[in-house]
Structures are given as structure tokens and as C-alpha cells.
Design a protein around this motif. Structure first.
Motif, PDB file in Angstrom:
ATOM      1  N   GLU A   1      -4.716  -3.188  -5.899  1.00 40.89           N
ATOM      2  CA  GLU A   1      -5.273  -1.854  -6.105  1.00 40.89           C
ATOM      3  C   GLU A   1      -6.206  -1.878  -7.307  1.00 40.89           C
ATOM      4  O   GLU A   1      -5.808  -2.257  -8.407  1.00 40.89           O
ATOM      5  N   LEU A   2      -7.449  -1.477  -7.072  1.00 39.06           N
ATOM      6  CA  LEU A   2      -8.408  -1.391  -8.162  1.00 39.06           C
ATOM      7  C   LEU A   2      -8.294  -0.019  -8.809  1.00 39.06           C
ATOM      8  O   LEU A   2      -8.420   1.006  -8.137  1.00 39.06           O
ATOM      9  N   THR A   3      -8.053   0.021 -10.100  1.00 33.01           N
ATOM     10  CA  THR A   3      -7.962   1.302 -10.804  1.00 33.01           C
ATOM     11  C   THR A   3      -9.261   1.656 -11.524  1.00 33.01           C
ATOM     12  O   THR A   3      -9.473   2.808 -11.892  1.00 33.01           O
ATOM     13  N   GLN A   4     -10.137   0.656 -11.688  1.00 24.66           N
ATOM     14  CA  GLN A   4     -11.429   0.903 -12.320  1.00 24.66           C
ATOM     15  C   GLN A   4     -12.336  -0.284 -12.032  1.00 24.66           C
ATOM     16  O   GLN A   4     -11.899  -1.433 -12.071  1.00 24.66           O
ATOM     17  N   VAL A   5     -13.606  -0.002 -11.706  1.00 28.17           N
ATOM     18  CA  VAL A   5     -14.587  -1.052 -11.467  1.00 28.17           C
ATOM     19  C   VAL A   5     -15.862  -0.712 -12.229  1.00 28.17           C
ATOM     20  O   VAL A   5     -16.371   0.406 -12.134  1.00 28.17           O
ATOM     21  N   ASP A   6     -16.356  -1.667 -13.004  1.00 28.39           N
ATOM     22  CA  ASP A   6     -17.656  -1.553 -13.667  1.00 28.39           C
ATOM     23  C   ASP A   6     -18.505  -2.723 -13.195  1.00 28.39           C
ATOM     24  O   ASP A   6     -18.040  -3.864 -13.177  1.00 28.39           O
ATOM     25  N   PHE A   7     -19.764  -2.436 -12.826  1.00 28.67           N
ATOM     26  CA  PHE A   7     -20.589  -3.529 -12.317  1.00 28.67           C
ATOM     27  C   PHE A   7     -22.079  -3.252 -12.538  1.00 28.67           C
ATOM     28  O   PHE A   7     -22.515  -2.105 -12.684  1.00 28.67           O
ATOM     29  N   THR A   8     -22.820  -4.361 -12.603  1.00 30.47           N
ATOM     30  CA  THR A   8     -24.276  -4.354 -12.598  1.00 30.47           C
ATOM     31  C   THR A   8     -24.688  -5.390 -11.548  1.00 30.47           C
ATOM     32  O   THR A   8     -23.840  -5.884 -10.794  1.00 30.47           O
ATOM     33  N   ASP A   9     -25.966  -5.754 -11.525  1.00 28.18           N
ATOM     34  CA  ASP A   9     -26.384  -6.795 -10.589  1.00 28.18           C
ATOM     35  C   ASP A   9     -26.078  -8.195 -11.111  1.00 28.18           C
ATOM     36  O   ASP A   9     -26.384  -9.187 -10.453  1.00 28.18           O
ATOM     37  N   ARG A  10     -25.421  -8.293 -12.296  1.00 34.37           N
ATOM     38  CA  ARG A  10     -25.041  -9.583 -12.856  1.00 34.37           C
ATOM     39  C   ARG A  10     -23.558  -9.683 -13.218  1.00 34.37           C
ATOM     40  O   ARG A  10     -23.061 -10.788 -13.460  1.00 34.37           O
ATOM     41  N   ASP A  11     -22.846  -8.556 -13.285  1.00 31.05           N
ATOM     42  CA  ASP A  11     -21.441  -8.556 -13.721  1.00 31.05           C
ATOM     43  C   ASP A  11     -20.617  -7.597 -12.873  1.00 31.05           C
ATOM     44  O   ASP A  11     -21.105  -6.546 -12.444  1.00 31.05           O
ATOM     45  N   TRP A  12     -19.353  -7.965 -12.688  1.00 28.62           N
ATOM     46  CA  TRP A  12     -18.388  -7.120 -11.972  1.00 28.62           C
ATOM     47  C   TRP A  12     -17.043  -7.293 -12.655  1.00 28.62           C
ATOM     48  O   TRP A  12     -16.540  -8.419 -12.777  1.00 28.62           O
ATOM     49  N   VAL A  13     -16.463  -6.197 -13.148  1.00 29.05           N
ATOM     50  CA  VAL A  13     -15.161  -6.238 -13.813  1.00 29.05           C
ATOM     51  C   VAL A  13     -14.265  -5.192 -13.172  1.00 29.05           C
ATOM     52  O   VAL A  13     -14.629  -4.003 -13.101  1.00 29.05           O
ATOM     53  N   ALA A  14     -13.099  -5.608 -12.695  1.00 32.20           N
ATOM     54  CA  ALA A  14     -12.191  -4.702 -12.005  1.00 32.20           C
ATOM     55  C   ALA A  14     -10.795  -4.786 -12.610  1.00 32.20           C
ATOM     56  O   ALA A  14     -10.222  -5.871 -12.712  1.00 32.20           O
ATOM     57  N   LYS A  15     -10.276  -3.637 -13.014  1.00 32.54           N
ATOM     58  CA  LYS A  15      -8.878  -3.557 -13.457  1.00 32.54           C
ATOM     59  C   LYS A  15      -8.007  -3.391 -12.216  1.00 32.54           C
ATOM     60  O   LYS A  15      -8.322  -2.608 -11.322  1.00 32.54           O
ATOM     61  N   ILE A  16      -6.913  -4.146 -12.158  1.00 30.78           N
ATOM     62  CA  ILE A  16      -6.076  -4.099 -10.959  1.00 30.78           C
ATOM     63  C   ILE A  16      -4.628  -3.769 -11.300  1.00 30.78           C
ATOM     64  O   ILE A  16      -4.166  -3.939 -12.419  1.00 30.78           O
ATOM     65  N   ARG A  17      -3.942  -3.274 -10.270  1.00 29.24           N
ATOM     66  CA  ARG A  17      -2.484  -3.110 -10.300  1.00 29.24           C
ATOM     67  C   ARG A  17      -1.888  -4.047  -9.256  1.00 29.24           C
ATOM     68  O   ARG A  17      -2.472  -4.283  -8.209  1.00 29.24           O
ATOM     69  N   THR A  18      -0.703  -4.537  -9.532  1.00 27.96           N
ATOM     70  CA  THR A  18       0.028  -5.304  -8.536  1.00 27.96           C
ATOM     71  C   THR A  18       0.913  -4.344  -7.749  1.00 27.96           C
ATOM     72  O   THR A  18       0.889  -3.143  -7.947  1.00 27.96           O
ATOM     73  N   ASP A  19       1.720  -4.899  -6.862  1.00 28.13           N
ATOM     74  CA  ASP A  19       2.636  -4.044  -6.094  1.00 28.13           C
ATOM     75  C   ASP A  19       3.734  -3.443  -6.975  1.00 28.13           C
ATOM     76  O   ASP A  19       4.486  -2.590  -6.541  1.00 28.13           O
ATOM     77  N   LYS A  20       3.820  -3.889  -8.231  1.00 27.11           N
ATOM     78  CA  LYS A  20       4.784  -3.292  -9.161  1.00 27.11           C
ATOM     79  C   LYS A  20       4.211  -2.052  -9.837  1.00 27.11           C
ATOM     80  O   LYS A  20       4.816  -1.469 -10.725  1.00 27.11           O
ATOM     81  N   ASP A  21       3.015  -1.658  -9.407  1.00 27.00           N
ATOM     82  CA  ASP A  21       2.390  -0.419  -9.869  1.00 27.00           C
ATOM     83  C   ASP A  21       2.208  -0.384 -11.378  1.00 27.00           C
ATOM     84  O   ASP A  21       2.524   0.592 -12.037  1.00 27.00           O
ATOM     85  N   ARG A  22       1.683  -1.476 -11.910  1.00 28.45           N
ATOM     86  CA  ARG A  22       1.386  -1.504 -13.332  1.00 28.45           C
ATOM     87  C   ARG A  22       0.105  -2.291 -13.566  1.00 28.45           C
ATOM     88  O   ARG A  22      -0.138  -3.282 -12.882  1.00 28.45           O
ATOM     89  N   PRO A  23      -0.747  -1.872 -14.494  1.00 26.34           N
ATOM     90  CA  PRO A  23      -1.941  -2.661 -14.785  1.00 26.34           C
ATOM     91  C   PRO A  23      -1.546  -4.024 -15.334  1.00 26.34           C
ATOM     92  O   PRO A  23      -0.672  -4.129 -16.186  1.00 26.34           O
ATOM     93  N   VAL A  24      -2.142  -5.057 -14.825  1.00 29.35           N
ATOM     94  CA  VAL A  24      -1.803  -6.390 -15.317  1.00 29.35           C
ATOM     95  C   VAL A  24      -3.004  -7.129 -15.883  1.00 29.35           C
ATOM     96  O   VAL A  24      -2.846  -8.168 -16.493  1.00 29.35           O
ATOM     97  N   GLY A  25      -4.192  -6.620 -15.684  1.00 31.27           N
ATOM     98  CA  GLY A  25      -5.355  -7.323 -16.210  1.00 31.27           C
ATOM     99  C   GLY A  25      -6.601  -7.031 -15.417  1.00 31.27           C
ATOM    100  O   GLY A  25      -6.629  -6.109 -14.600  1.00 31.27           O
ATOM    101  N   CYS A  26      -7.628  -7.826 -15.646  1.00 35.30           N
ATOM    102  CA  CYS A  26      -8.921  -7.604 -15.015  1.00 35.30           C
ATOM    103  C   CYS A  26      -9.448  -8.886 -14.388  1.00 35.30           C
ATOM    104  O   CYS A  26      -9.297  -9.972 -14.948  1.00 35.30           O
TER     105      CYS A  26
END
Length: 199
Positions: free
Chosen positions: A128-153
């Protein structure tokens, strides 16, 4: 020294790995997070071997090579389809800017006529993506696992080429910047890393 293709071929960092496995006549690869078990982050989107210009490079030979006296390894691959010849060099390197290990993929394709498509295509894994920031050179996505907690990007940085993100389809593409309407050699290069991110 090289390791050949009879079993999955992988590069690993502290928390992630990239694994190549043979499917029919070519290799697919996937980026996985290593927690209590492996969690799929991104998977290469392969198309039929009958497609001249597939959505991901059609690598038919992949080896793991030792490329330095310190024992550093690289995955080297080659393949062909239609009127194109692809090559890959992939390594796990240290990204000084983020102080994190990342996987760098450096592709080239020699085309003998205009190409309908060239580049690399990924689909998101079951995250599950909770936030995505991107340009035509970069893409950063914060994710949750099935444990419903942010774990990283997941961070993808294009070093050569450009990036396209289709949020509706959960699809990432890294494309060469050069014109693909005439014969020549085109190159695209990018890095993928698992990095910490703020809540």
C-alpha cells in the motif's frame, strides 16, 4: 568467476535483494524487501516472446560475475528480440547522497530500425502506497506492509533517461532520452533503493 543460470541469480543488500529467475526463454527480475519474510516491492513486467519490442529488456543469458579483487559482484545480461540487442550491468553500490545501499541498473540496446518501445517496466507488488512524490527523474513512495504500519520508502532515481509513473495502473517505466526512430545504441540507467523515511 561467474555463476550461471541454472538457479535464481541474486544481489543482496542489508534489507533488499534483486532476484533474476528464468521464465520461458528469458529472465524476469523482482525487488524484494527482506523482513521476517520476503515482501515483493517491484516486479519487471515481461511480455510474450513473440513481441519484437517488449515492455522490459528480453534478457536470455544472465550471469553473476565477481568484478573486483574485493569480491564485489555484478549481474551481467544479454538478449535479443526482433531488431534489437540488449545488454545489462547491475550492481549493488553505496549511494553517498542517501547513505544507503542501492541497486544500479545500466541498460543499453542496439536497434537496427525504429523501435516501437524501449525501456524498463515495473509493476508494484502487494504493498500500500501512502505517499508518492515523483518527477521525470525521481520516484519516492512510502509504503505500508500487511501489518498496516509504515516501514520505509522505495526510491528510484534515473541517472540517464527519464521516468514515467502511471498511478492508476501501478506502473513505473524508465525510458531512454534519445530518439528511437532510427538505428543506433540507446542507454538508460537507474538506481533503486530501500531508504528510511519520516512518518
Amino acid at each position: 568467476m561467474s555463476t550461471h543460470e541454472s538457479s535464481p541469480i541474486a544481489l543482496s543488500s542489508e534489507h533488499c535483494s534483486v532476484r533474476f529467475e528464468r521464465i520461458d526463454d528469458r529472465y524476469a527480475h523482482r525487488f524484494e524487501l527482506q523482513l521476517e519474510s520476503r515482501l515483493l516491492l517491484l516486479a519487471a513486467d515481461l511480455e510474450s516472446s513473440h513481441v519484437d519490442w517488449p515492455s522490459d529488456p528480453p534478457l536470455q543469458s544472465v550471469v553473476l560475475e565477481t568484478v573486483s579483487p574485493q569480491g564485489e559482484s555484478a549481474i551481467l545480461g544479454v538478449g535479443m528480440s526482433g531488431h534489437g540487442h540488449w545488454s545489462l550491468a547491475a550492481q549493488c553500490i553505496r549511494d553517498v547522497k542517501d547513505s544507503a545501499n542501492c541497486f544500479e541498473f545500466d541498460y543499453a540496446c542496439k536497434i537496427h530500425r525504429a523501435a516501437d518501445f524501449l525501456g524498463s517496466t515495473y509493476r508494484l507488488g502487494p504493498v500500500e502506497l501512502t505517499q508518492v512524490d515523483f518527477t521525470d527523474r525521481d520516484w519516492v513512495a512510502k509504503i505500508r506492509t500487511d501489518k498496516d504500519r509504515p516501514v520505509g520508502c522505495i526510491k528510484l532515481e534515473v541517472r540517464k533517461g527519464r521516468l514515467d509513473w502511471d498511478a492508476t495502473r501501478g506502473r513505473l517505466q524508465i525510458l531512454p532520452s534519445e530518439e528511437r526512430s532510427k538505428p543506433g545504441t540507446l542507454r538508460w540507467c537507474y538506481r533503486i533503493a530501500w531508504v528510511s523515511c519520516d512518518e
